[in-house]
Design an enzyme around this catalytic site. Structure first.
Site, PDB file in Angstrom:
ATOM      1  N   PRO A   2       1.062  -1.325   0.408  1.00  0.00           N
ATOM      2  CA  PRO A   2      -0.076  -0.059   0.164  1.00  0.00           C
ATOM      3  C   PRO A   2       0.583   1.589  -0.009  1.00  0.00           C
ATOM      4  O   PRO A   2       1.653   1.362   0.873  1.00  0.00           O
ATOM      5  CB  PRO A   2      -0.720  -0.077   1.127  1.00  0.00           C
ATOM      6  CG  PRO A   2      -0.682  -1.163   2.429  1.00  0.00           C
ATOM      7  CD  PRO A   2       0.587  -2.257   1.032  1.00  0.00           C
ATOM      8  N   GLU A   3       0.484   2.482  -0.843  1.00  0.00           N
ATOM      9  CA  GLU A   3       1.629   3.599  -1.073  1.00  0.00           C
ATOM     10  C   GLU A   3       0.153   4.778  -0.217  1.00  0.00           C
ATOM     11  O   GLU A   3      -0.377   3.929   0.257  1.00  0.00           O
ATOM     12  CB  GLU A   3       1.271   3.889  -2.095  1.00  0.00           C
ATOM     13  CG  GLU A   3       2.330   3.121  -2.912  1.00  0.00           C
ATOM     14  CD  GLU A   3       4.173   2.561  -2.892  1.00  0.00           C
ATOM     15  OE1 GLU A   3       3.825   4.206  -2.030  1.00  0.00           O
ATOM     16  OE2 GLU A   3       4.764   2.376  -3.504  1.00  0.00           O
ATOM     17  N   HIS A 104      -6.451 -14.838   8.950  1.00  0.00           N
ATOM     18  CA  HIS A 104      -5.415 -13.812   8.861  1.00  0.00           C
ATOM     19  C   HIS A 104      -6.528 -12.740   9.796  1.00  0.00           C
ATOM     20  O   HIS A 104      -5.670 -11.681   9.505  1.00  0.00           O
ATOM     21  CB  HIS A 104      -4.861 -13.617   7.697  1.00  0.00           C
ATOM     22  CG  HIS A 104      -4.800 -14.846   7.217  1.00  0.00           C
ATOM     23  ND1 HIS A 104      -3.422 -15.248   7.533  1.00  0.00           N
ATOM     24  CD2 HIS A 104      -4.742 -15.586   5.370  1.00  0.00           C
ATOM     25  CE1 HIS A 104      -3.464 -15.896   6.777  1.00  0.00           C
ATOM     26  NE2 HIS A 104      -3.834 -16.522   5.712  1.00  0.00           N
ATOM     27  N   ARG A 123      -0.075 -11.944   5.928  1.00  0.00           N
ATOM     28  CA  ARG A 123       1.555 -12.041   5.368  1.00  0.00           C
ATOM     29  C   ARG A 123       2.600 -11.393   6.611  1.00  0.00           C
ATOM     30  O   ARG A 123       3.511 -11.356   7.088  1.00  0.00           O
ATOM     31  CB  ARG A 123       1.860 -10.987   4.281  1.00  0.00           C
ATOM     32  CG  ARG A 123       1.754 -11.991   2.673  1.00  0.00           C
ATOM     33  CD  ARG A 123       2.337 -11.418   1.730  1.00  0.00           C
ATOM     34  NE  ARG A 123       3.481 -11.617   1.560  1.00  0.00           N
ATOM     35  CZ  ARG A 123       4.618 -11.200   0.124  1.00  0.00           C
ATOM     36  NH1 ARG A 123       4.063 -10.233  -0.115  1.00  0.00           N
ATOM     37  NH2 ARG A 123       5.968 -10.810   0.080  1.00  0.00           N
TER      38      ARG A 123
END
Ligand SMILES: [Zn+2]
Length: 284
Positions: A2-3, A104, A123
């Site tokens: 993500p930016e 998750h 992750r």
């Protein structure tokens, strides 16, 4: 990854269901993400009001009524899901990775707004950190926010003065400006018609003006696109996904430059271990 515009979009999606509301119940489903959770995480968050939600660089910052600050980072693939009864809205999901796997779901916030906010990160590169009132944090010495007034041409030029590094590397330095990643640095340099290989210290005030405007414009355009992706979402499917971006140079290796009347080509170069995309003609 993500930016900044994605994180800003996530903030916009979370604020209406979190800001001004109490964390009625906090559930951690594991002891750590990239870093361990504070051992008193639940006790320090549950029962507190989230007084203000903001973004700093690529972090979400939740200010709590206790004075604690809760910093949340999405890492590589983190997302938040908002749900109320049978509908769910994913915010912060990647287009190639839609559909949160509940195994998750690492953090669950039940808010007094009636919404459940779930942090899901397959992750586990993301993290949440609690910082006591007045205590230092890793973001304290970052450079100015690119969309803020402190990021301006005279200030940028003063910061870059006497820097021998290339302008692209300088813009990726989080002490120069906070939260800019590789994609938006490439896009901003293209929009400003500046070569990524220019020495940072050689930037004139005119160049700096163009560059500051270009940075603000590329980010604002992407945030607008993200905002419309939130508005376009119709609840039932449970998927939002990261909005689709269109880039002018990033990822356009060996394609013709799209600037009107430019006959150049977009070239990719490895620079400090990362790909730089730039037009070989109009970025003088
Ligand atoms: Zn060009």
């Amino acid at each position: 990854m993500p930016e900044l515009p994605e994180v800003e979009t996530v903030k916009s999606g979370l604020a209406p269901v979190m800001e001004g509301f109490v964390f009625k119940h906090v559930q951690l489903n594991r002891p750590n993400l990239r870093f361990p959770f504070d051992p008193d995480f639940v006790a320090r968050v549950q029962g507190m009001t989230l007084t203000r939600l903001s973004r700093r660089a690529k972090f979400l910052q939740a200010e709590l009524s206790s004075g604690d600050r809760l910093f949340m980072h999405l890492g590589m693939s983190g997302r938040f899901t908002i749900s109320q009864s049978e509908t769910a809205t994913d915010i912060g999901a990647f287009a190639h990775d839609v559909g949160a796997n509940p195994k998750h779901d690492h953090v669950v916030f039940e808010m007094s707004s009636g919404y459940r906010v779930i942090y899901n990160a397959p992750r586990r590169f993301g993290f949440m950190e609690l910082v006591a009132d007045g205590a230092p944090y890793r973001l304290d010495d970052l450079g100015p926010e690119p969309l803020g007034n402190d990021f301006n041409a005279p200030a940028l030029r003063a910061t870059l003065k006497s820097r021998k590094s290339k302008i692209k590397a300088a813009l990726l330095d989080q002490h120069v400006v906070a939260g800019l990643g590789n994609i938006y640095v490439c896009e901003a340099l293209y929009r400003a018609k500046l070569s990524p290989f220019r020495e940072a210290g050689s930037i004139s005030i005119r160049d700096a003006n163009r560059l500051v405007s270009a940075v603000k414009d590329v980010l604002s355009d992407a945030i607008k696109a993200g905002g419309s992706s939130l508005r376009d979402f119709h609840g039932a499917s449970g998927e939002l996904g990261y909005f689709q971006h269109t880039f002018a140079v990033y990822g356009r290796e060996d394609m013709p430059c799209t600037r009107p009347r430019c006959s150049g080509w977009v070239r990719r170069t490895a620079q400090n271990g990362r790909s730089t995309f730039a037009c070989d003609r109009c970025q003088g």
